[in-house]
Design a protein around this motif. Sequence first.
Motif, PDB file in Angstrom:
ATOM      1  N   UNK B 464       0.838  -1.206   0.000  1.00 15.29           N
ATOM      2  CA  UNK B 464       0.000   0.000   0.000  1.00 15.29           C
ATOM      3  C   UNK B 464       0.871   1.253   0.000  1.00 15.29           C
ATOM      4  N   UNK B 465       1.966   1.213   0.767  1.00 15.95           N
ATOM      5  CA  UNK B 465       2.874   2.365   0.788  1.00 15.95           C
ATOM      6  C   UNK B 465       3.465   2.609  -0.598  1.00 15.95           C
ATOM      7  N   UNK B 466       3.919   1.522  -1.239  1.00 16.74           N
ATOM      8  CA  UNK B 466       4.505   1.663  -2.575  1.00 16.74           C
ATOM      9  C   UNK B 466       3.484   2.226  -3.558  1.00 16.74           C
ATOM     10  N   UNK B 467       2.270   1.650  -3.545  1.00 17.74           N
ATOM     11  CA  UNK B 467       1.242   2.108  -4.480  1.00 17.74           C
ATOM     12  C   UNK B 467       0.829   3.546  -4.200  1.00 17.74           C
ATOM     13  N   UNK B 468       0.777   3.922  -2.939  1.00 18.58           N
ATOM     14  CA  UNK B 468       0.394   5.292  -2.599  1.00 18.58           C
ATOM     15  C   UNK B 468       1.447   6.285  -3.085  1.00 18.58           C
ATOM     16  N   UNK B 469       2.727   5.935  -2.867  1.00 17.92           N
ATOM     17  CA  UNK B 469       3.800   6.805  -3.347  1.00 17.92           C
ATOM     18  C   UNK B 469       3.709   6.979  -4.864  1.00 17.92           C
ATOM     19  N   UNK B 470       3.453   5.866  -5.542  1.00 18.78           N
ATOM     20  CA  UNK B 470       3.349   5.883  -6.994  1.00 18.78           C
ATOM     21  C   UNK B 470       2.188   6.790  -7.427  1.00 18.78           C
ATOM     22  N   UNK B 471       1.044   6.626  -6.773  1.00 15.05           N
ATOM     23  CA  UNK B 471      -0.125   7.436  -7.138  1.00 15.05           C
ATOM     24  C   UNK B 471       0.132   8.902  -6.876  1.00 15.05           C
ATOM     25  N   UNK B 472       0.841   9.193  -5.782  1.00 19.87           N
ATOM     26  CA  UNK B 472       1.122  10.593  -5.474  1.00 19.87           C
ATOM     27  C   UNK B 472       1.964  11.242  -6.561  1.00 19.87           C
ATOM     28  N   UNK B 473       2.886  10.449  -7.124  1.00 19.92           N
ATOM     29  CA  UNK B 473       3.705  10.992  -8.203  1.00 19.92           C
ATOM     30  C   UNK B 473       2.863  11.268  -9.444  1.00 19.92           C
ATOM     31  N   UNK B 474       1.967  10.311  -9.738  1.00 17.32           N
ATOM     32  CA  UNK B 474       1.072  10.514 -10.884  1.00 17.32           C
ATOM     33  C   UNK B 474       0.232  11.764 -10.649  1.00 17.32           C
TER      34      UNK B 474
END
Lengths: 243, 481
Positions: B464-474
């Motif tokens: 979830x942390x990885x996906x959240x970081x990724x989404x924040x960049x998008x």
Amino acid sequence: MTKLKVEGLRKSFGDNEVLKGLNLEVNEGEVVVIIGPSGSGKSTFLRCMNLLESINGGRIIIDDYDLTDPAQDINKVRENVGMVFQQFNLFPHLTVVENITLAPKQLRSLSDKESRELALRLLDSVGMAEKADVYPNSLSGGQKQRVAIARALAMEPDLMLFDEPTSALDPEMVGDVLEVMQRLAKDGMTMVVVTHEMGFAKEVADRVVFMDEGQIVEIGPPSQIFDQPENERTKNFLDKVLV
Amino acid sequence: MIRKQTSAFLLALTFVASFALSLLPVSSVSATEDNHYTIATDVTFAPFEFQNADGEYVGIDIELLEAIAEDQGFTYDLQPMNFSAAVQALESNQVDGVIAAMSITPEREENFDFSEPYIDAGPVIAVHEDNEDINSYEDLNGKTVAVKVGTTGAQFANELAEEYDIQINQFEDSANMYEDVAAGHSDAAVEDYPVMAYAIQQGLALRVATEPEQGYPVGFAVNGGQNPELLEMFNAGLTNVVENGTYEEIMNRYLGEEAASAPSGGFFALLSQNFDSLMSGLGRTLVLTLASFAISLIAGTIIGLFSATPNKALNLIANIYVTILRGIPLIVLAFFMYFTVPQLFRLQISAFTAGIITLSLNTTAYIAEQVRGGIAAVDKGQLEAARSLGLPYGTSMQKVVLPQAIKIMIPSLINQFVITLKDTSILSVIGIVELTQTGRIIIARSYESGAMWIIVGAIYLIIITVLTKLSNQIERRLIND
């Protein structure tokens, strides 16, 4: 020739009737300025003219089209009626040029090149050509309103509605916008303007409409309304605003 | 059991369900031709059924069924699911048979047809290995007893509760029940003797405190009146495997002296031994999340637009959808999709499909609300300006309002994605072996719940942390544009 005809227009918000049977005819090439105290219904009246507000009674006829006829394609009529808002309402996610070309591209299927040329020509006419490719957020209020006027002209309307176009501007910006409007009037555009700028009304209007409490109190040329108002309410209002 | 009643509630639910159903492949009830059957078993009920370290299902039931199928020449798909889910699946003809250490009781015989019994599994009382106070039913006075929902052990505990002052704690699977005793929340557990004996042999820190009760035959079940030929084959095969010695071999393997104790290797050994199953569980969790979220994005945008239009009828549809789907807990919706819908429409839906539908229906309601909120947050002057240019409503929404609304919505959509990912764990109740269920299965054979839940929790947290970081960049990139 009559451009716009309003007959017995009624409008209510809930139980509160804000327009109480208004009649008005605007001739082609005429500039009509609507003045009146806050809450008199003048903005609502203007917004009814292209049916941004639904109405509760009466008729609105532009050219030969009856807007109040349910069979009438309102979008077709609106293409010929430009509108300028107090808060500009520029599209923040589009550049200045894209703001102007959106409607011609969608509705006239103009090519990118044609629509851009049209936009640059319009921007030039309002003195904003050098800001063609920036986003609206980087513009001052006066610049935004001039872009908004260019956008409203993009569908080549022959009637323009102005809803307090200078009320949200810093005083030093007002002149630029009024100048653009004055030029439009001189070029023969039919205009209905709701404003608090009495100077503009005196100088540019062919006729001035004074509204109060949802009714048209007095209509006449500026000289009559400003110098010899017949109605007591008109007199009181002008005494307050023309100090 | 839910009868075919057409209350407004069910109608509305089935309306939205059928919308979602149309998006997914669903096979109609398959006739059991070619001697091929779907047979449900429990997920975790060693030594009857459990997964070994290689992720294969083994146990008394599994091997007995294998031997009988081979003897009789029929084939089957094994579907592990929680015991109560398996019983409901049989009732709704989602499966053809159940082999899950199922006790033959008069109540069950009213609904199901049973084979000849293949083992006697009377309940015993088990307590913590350090507990020396409880040695009879009488000693349970004033104590707390852990049971597994829907089992004969639970029924036996209820009978005891009429005689003695006993408080009963109910659990969905055996591992949790044992842990409750090991952790000291409950004083004793009631469990079928073979299961208890095997678990203790495998290193569970419990002790059998009473003699097993007699007269609890265990059989293979089919739905009442359904698949009589399968039942016949089972009985004939059982006779044969008892005669040729296969039966005794199987029993010795799990209940005899040779039952080997699994070595306990600590936290990292647990992780490395089960890494593959955990990753495949995680994979299923991600597929469930991504598929449901993609469907919900589309459906949620449509329903969100419904509630944003001036059209009163569309507003109403959106309102009804959101009210119903937000008003039903996800777990209830999962049971409804997997058990009720197949009965109403005579469909066979795989648990995975039912899971995706459930999650999509639920997430759609929340995304619809976010879309509605996003649109409402765009200044209404924007739509007015677009309309005043002569642009139709649809074009104005598409070109002017939605691009701005989406930017506003992105943070809440990222949040919703995380919620949907976590909600997949609830789908373990209908037997989908996603990450949480994988953890349960591993605990069922390793009896190491303490370490396992840390591992499972850490995997969720990392992903979830990885996906959240990724989404924040998008998000940042989109907003900078």
